[in-house]
Scaffold this motif. Structure first.
Motif, mmCIF file in Angstrom:
data_model
loop_
_atom_site.group_PDB
_atom_site.id
_atom_site.type_symbol
_atom_site.label_atom_id
_atom_site.label_comp_id
_atom_site.label_asym_id
_atom_site.label_seq_id
_atom_site.Cartn_x
_atom_site.Cartn_y
_atom_site.Cartn_z
ATOM 1 N N VAL A 24 -8.981 5.007 -6.030
ATOM 2 C CA VAL A 24 -7.416 5.090 -6.309
ATOM 3 C C VAL A 24 -6.882 4.415 -7.542
ATOM 4 O O VAL A 24 -6.247 5.230 -8.283
ATOM 5 C CB VAL A 24 -6.596 4.102 -5.362
ATOM 6 N N ASN A 25 -7.700 3.505 -8.074
ATOM 7 C CA ASN A 25 -7.104 3.031 -9.320
ATOM 8 C C ASN A 25 -7.530 4.142 -10.646
ATOM 9 O O ASN A 25 -6.863 4.218 -11.348
ATOM 10 C CB ASN A 25 -7.811 1.613 -9.833
ATOM 11 N N HIS A 70 -5.040 6.914 -10.640
ATOM 12 C CA HIS A 70 -3.955 6.668 -11.504
ATOM 13 C C HIS A 70 -4.119 6.452 -12.800
ATOM 14 O O HIS A 70 -3.163 6.864 -13.551
ATOM 15 C CB HIS A 70 -3.262 5.298 -10.684
ATOM 16 N N ASN A 127 -1.502 6.767 1.286
ATOM 17 C CA ASN A 127 -1.200 5.643 1.080
ATOM 18 C C ASN A 127 -0.389 5.130 2.298
ATOM 19 O O ASN A 127 -0.448 4.035 2.942
ATOM 20 C CB ASN A 127 -0.571 5.204 -0.022
ATOM 21 N N GLN A 184 -10.151 -9.013 3.741
ATOM 22 C CA GLN A 184 -10.410 -8.097 5.133
ATOM 23 C C GLN A 184 -11.281 -8.787 5.860
ATOM 24 O O GLN A 184 -10.998 -8.673 6.948
ATOM 25 C CB GLN A 184 -10.816 -6.748 4.580
ATOM 26 N N GLN A 209 -10.586 1.677 -2.903
ATOM 27 C CA GLN A 209 -9.541 1.143 -3.741
ATOM 28 C C GLN A 209 -9.723 1.324 -5.250
ATOM 29 O O GLN A 209 -8.779 1.739 -6.077
ATOM 30 C CB GLN A 209 -9.367 -0.528 -3.679
ATOM 31 N N PHE A 245 -3.046 -3.340 -4.152
ATOM 32 C CA PHE A 245 -3.929 -3.978 -3.309
ATOM 33 C C PHE A 245 -3.838 -5.194 -3.559
ATOM 34 O O PHE A 245 -4.354 -5.724 -4.538
ATOM 35 C CB PHE A 245 -5.252 -3.168 -3.559
ATOM 36 N N LEU A 257 0.872 -1.258 -0.023
ATOM 37 C CA LEU A 257 -0.034 -0.038 -0.144
ATOM 38 C C LEU A 257 0.755 1.289 0.063
ATOM 39 O O LEU A 257 0.507 2.459 -0.340
ATOM 40 C CB LEU A 257 -0.938 -0.027 1.326
ATOM 41 N N LEU A 265 -9.888 1.762 3.976
ATOM 42 C CA LEU A 265 -10.044 1.752 2.383
ATOM 43 C C LEU A 265 -11.101 0.629 2.215
ATOM 44 O O LEU A 265 -10.595 -0.515 2.508
ATOM 45 C CB LEU A 265 -8.854 1.776 1.789
ATOM 46 N N ASN A 266 -12.280 0.746 1.528
ATOM 47 C CA ASN A 266 -13.042 -0.551 1.239
ATOM 48 C C ASN A 266 -13.025 -0.579 -0.195
ATOM 49 O O ASN A 266 -12.032 -0.013 -1.033
ATOM 50 C CB ASN A 266 -14.623 -0.347 1.677
ATOM 51 N N SER A 267 -13.493 -1.624 -0.861
ATOM 52 C CA SER A 267 -13.410 -1.819 -2.346
ATOM 53 C C SER A 267 -13.734 -0.668 -3.308
ATOM 54 O O SER A 267 -13.027 -0.339 -4.439
ATOM 55 C CB SER A 267 -14.287 -3.026 -2.665
ATOM 56 N N TYR A 320 -5.654 11.946 -4.678
ATOM 57 C CA TYR A 320 -6.527 11.623 -3.648
ATOM 58 C C TYR A 320 -5.754 11.537 -2.367
ATOM 59 O O TYR A 320 -4.626 11.497 -2.040
ATOM 60 C CB TYR A 320 -7.060 10.179 -3.961
#
Lengths: 402, 402
Positions: free
Chosen positions: B287-288, B291, B263, A284, B284, A277, A270, B279-281, B304
C-alpha cells in the motif's frame, strides 16, 4: 512581590498525568480552537508511573519567554504554546480586575521561563503532549493566580490534554458553541471509584515512526466517510454506554466497548485516503492474544486499546494481572538486556497452565515487546510543594540534572 | 443418447475465470440463497493465467454423484454443491417440458462425475471458489442442455462466482426480491473495452491462514456498525461512480475508487468484533509503495486491491507496468529459488531512476513476495471443444494426469 526575591515567589512546580482514551478522539471540527467532532472518554493513568513535571518561573529580569523540554531548549513560538500563554495571561488580567486587585499587576508583563520533563522515555511512544500541555496550563495558572475551569485552555494546547486536567475517569464533552467555551473536560468518577482496575502498557518496538496524530486526523476528517458516520451516529450512544459501564464497574462491558472503540478508530484510519496504519504485526498479535485469553475463560477478562502507534494499553482487574503478564511473556519472550521487563506496580509470579498455553497457541515473537508498565488510574495535576523539586534554579535557568 | 456412447455425448469440459472485485462484496442478507447486503463490481481476469477447468460426465452407469478437485476426491454432499446440482437439474426438467421435449429425459436421473483443476496453486491464496463454482455451473448447464441466465445458480455456490460467469467488467446487482431472482451478475463492458488495462497479482508469503470469508462476513454483519453504513449509504454511490469510470476508461478515478473501496472493506473487517486482519505487514508495505509511486508522479498510475488475504492485486495501464515491476522488485527483492519471479504476460526490462528509488525510500523486505502474476482482463467461461482435454476418462474416472 519584591525585587530581590521575585523568583522565589514567582516559581511553581506541578505534575500532570498521561491519559488513555477508551472512547477515542479523532478529528477536529475547528483546527484553531481544537474542537473535536465527537466526545471522548479516558482513564487518567497514575503519576507514580507516568507523569510530566513542569516548573514555571516569572521574573522582571527575564528578557524573553523561554522553554526547555527534557533538557533541550525549544522554540516557544509554537502557536499552540502561545495560545496557552495568551489565554492564561488574559484570565489573570480579568481576575485581577474582578477578584484579586492585590495581585501584582507587573507580573502580567513579566516573561516566563518554563522547564518540563517526563519520567518516561519519549521513545516509549506514549503520547506525552497531553500530559505536557495539561502540566503547562496547570502550572501557569498557579503562577499567575488563575483558578477555575482550565481544561478549555489545555485543550487549545493539545486536544486530549484537557482530559489530563482531572484524575480518574474523564469525559471531554464535544460542546456545541462555535467559540469552544462548552468543549470541556469533566470528571466522570474519581480514581477511587474503581480501585481494582489495573492498566498494563505494552511498549512495542516500532520499526518506523507513525504518522503524527494532528496531520493524520486532518486527512481522516477530509477523506473518511466512515469517520463521519462514527462521530455523528455511533459515538454518542457509545459514550452513554461507557459512562454507565464505568459507574457500574461492569468490567466486561467496559473492556468490550474499549476494544470495539479502539478497533473502530483504527478502522477509520484505514478508511482514510491514503490509509494510515498504526497497528503493526505485534499490535495485531496482541489483539489476538487478548481475544484468545478471554475466549479461554469464556468471559472478558482483558481489554486492549491502541492510540496513534503500535503500543497496547491493556485493562484488567487486579486479580488477573499476574496470569495475563505470563501469557504476554509466553508469546513475546524477552531477552531483557539487563533492564526489567515489568516496570511500575509489582506483579506477582504465577503459573501458566498447559491448557491456557494451548488455547493461546500463537507463534512466539521474541523481543517485539520492549517492556510492560504496570499501573492504574490516578489523580489529576498536583502542585509540588517541596522547593527542592523545582526544575529551574534561583536564576531561572534549568538545573544541571534536567 | 444411446447406451453405448452415453459417456461421449454426456461429457463436457469448460473453463472459467477468476475475478477480482474493485467494489467489494462483504456480507450476506440471506445465507442460504447467498444474497449480498450491497452490489459489487469486478474485473474478470484472463484465463491464460488463471482459470479453473471442469469436466462433467453423466451416465446411467454411474452409481452416485462424485467429485474430484485438483486430483483428490471430495465430499459432494456440501450444501452449496448440492444447491447448484439441484438448480441445474430443475432448469433442465423445466426446459425439457417447455422447450426441448427431445432431450433425453433419462439423463435427468443419471448421476454425474465432476472433475475440476486450477492452473494456479491453491497456495497462491487466490480465491478459487468463484472460478470453481462458475465453471461447475457453466459445465453442468452444457451437459444438461440448460441455457440462459446462470449467474443466480453460480451465486448459490459462492457469492462472487456469479461475477465469473461473464468476461470483462461485471457488476453483481444486489437485487430486491426475497427469493433472490433479481440478484444477478451483468456485464458492464467486455474486456475489449479497455485493452490497455493490466493486472499484477502480487503473491505474498503468508505466515498464517486467514479467517475464511464465509465466517468472516457473518461476524462482520453481526458486529460491525460501519459495515451497515457502508452497505446502505456508501456503496450505492460508489457503484455508480465506478461504472462511470469504467465506461470513461478514466484510470485514475477507477484506481482511486478501487483503493478506497479495498481500504474500506478492510476497515469494516477491523471494525468487526473480534477484529479480522487480512492485511499483514507486507500488504501494508505494498500500500505504501503504491501511494509513494503515485505521489512521485503526481498522478494515480497504480491502484491496489486486497481480498480476504494478504495478496495484492495491482491495476495499471500497460505502459507503466515495466517500471512498477522494478519498483516492486526493489522493495521486495527475491532470491528466486530457480522459479520465475514474473509469471504470465511478459514484462519488459526497464531502468529505475535514483529519484524514484529515493521517493519510494522504504526498507527492503526480501523474499516476502513469492512471485508476480502478470495478466489482464479476459473473457467469461468457455467450452473446450477438443475432447482430448477432458479431465475424465472414457469410463468417467479422472485421467492419471489430474
Amino acid at each position: 512581590m519584591s525585587d530581590d526575591n521575585s523568583l522565589q515567589t514567582g516559581m511553581v512546580t506541578c505534575t500532570a498525568p498521561v491519559n488513555i482514551a477508551v472512547i477515542k478522539y479523532w478529528g477536529k471540527r475547528n483546527e484553531d480552537l481544537i474542537l473535536p467532532i465527537n466526545s471522548s472518554l479516558s482513564v487518567t493513568l497514575h503519576q507514580d508511573q507516568l507523569k510530566t513535571t513542569t516548573t514555571v518561573a516569572i521574573s522582571r529580569s527575564f528578557e524573553e519567554d523561554r522553554l526547555w523540554l527534557n533538557g533541550n531548549e525549544e522554540d516557544i513560538s509554537h502557536p499552540r504554546l502561545q495560545s496557552c500563554l495568551r489565554e492564561i495571561r488574559r484570565l489573570a488580567r480579568k481576575r485581577r480586575n474582578n477578584v484579586n486587585p492585590d495581585f501584582d499587576a507587573a507580573a502580567l508583563s513579566h516573561k516566563v521561563h518554563i522547564c518540563s520533563i517526563n519520567n518516561f522515555p519519549t521513545a516509549a511512544g506514549l503520547a506525552s503532549s497531553a500530559a505536557g500541555y495539561a502540566c503547562l496550563v496547570y502550572t501557569l495558572a498557579r503562577v499567575f493566580g488563575v483558578e477555575g475551569e482550565l481544561s478549555a485552555i489545555a485543550r487549545q494546547g493539545s486536544g486530549s490534554a484537557c482530559r489530563s486536567m482531572y484524575g480518574g475517569f474523564v469525559q471531554w464533552v464535544l460542546g456545541e458553541q462555535d467559540n469552544g467555551k462548552d468543549s470541556l473536560a469533566q470528571q466522570v468518577v474519581p480514581e477511587s471509584h474503581w480501585p481494582e482496575l489495573r492498566v498494563l502498557v505494552l511498549v512495542v518496538s516500532a520499526d518506523r515512526k507513525p504518522i503524527g496524530s494532528t496531520s493524520g486526523m486532518q486527512t481522516s476528517v477530509k477523506t473518511s466517510l466512515l469517520l463521519k458516520h462514527r462521530a455523528q451516529t455511533i459515538v454518542p450512544k457509545r459514550m452513554t454506554e461507557m459512562i454507565e459501564a464505568v459507574h457500574q464497574k461492569d468490567f466486561s462491558h467496559f473492556a468490550e466497548l474499549t476494544m470495539k472503540d479502539s478497533n473502530q478508530f483504527h478502522a477509520t484510519c484505514l478508511d482514510t485516503y491514503p490509509p494510515i496504519f498504526y497497528l503493526n504485526s505485534v499490535s495485531q498479535q496482541i489483539v489476538n492474544v487478548v481475544h484468545r485469553y478471554n475466549s479461554h475463560y469464556g468471559e472478558t477478562r482483558a481489554g486492549y486499546t491502541f492510540d496513534a502507534g503500535p503500543n497496547a494499553v491493556i485493562f484488567m482487574l487486579e486479580q488477573h494481572v499476574p496470569e495475563f503478564v505470563q501469557v504476554v511473556q509466553h508469546v513475546f519472550p524477552s531477552e531483557n538486556n539487563g533492564g526489567k521487563f515489568i516496570k511500575g506496580l509489582p506483579v506477582d509470579d504465577t503459573f501458566l497452565s498447559e491448557e491456557l498455553k494451548q488455547d493461546i497457541g500463537l507463534n512466539p515473537m521474541p523481543n517485539r515487546i520492549s517492556y510492560i508498565i504496570s499501573t492504574k488510574a490516578g489523580p489529576g495535576p498536583c502542585v509540588v510543594e517541596d522547593p527542592s523539586q523545582h526544575l529551574l534554579d534561583f536564576d531561572g535557568m534549568p538545573k544541571k540534572a534536567c
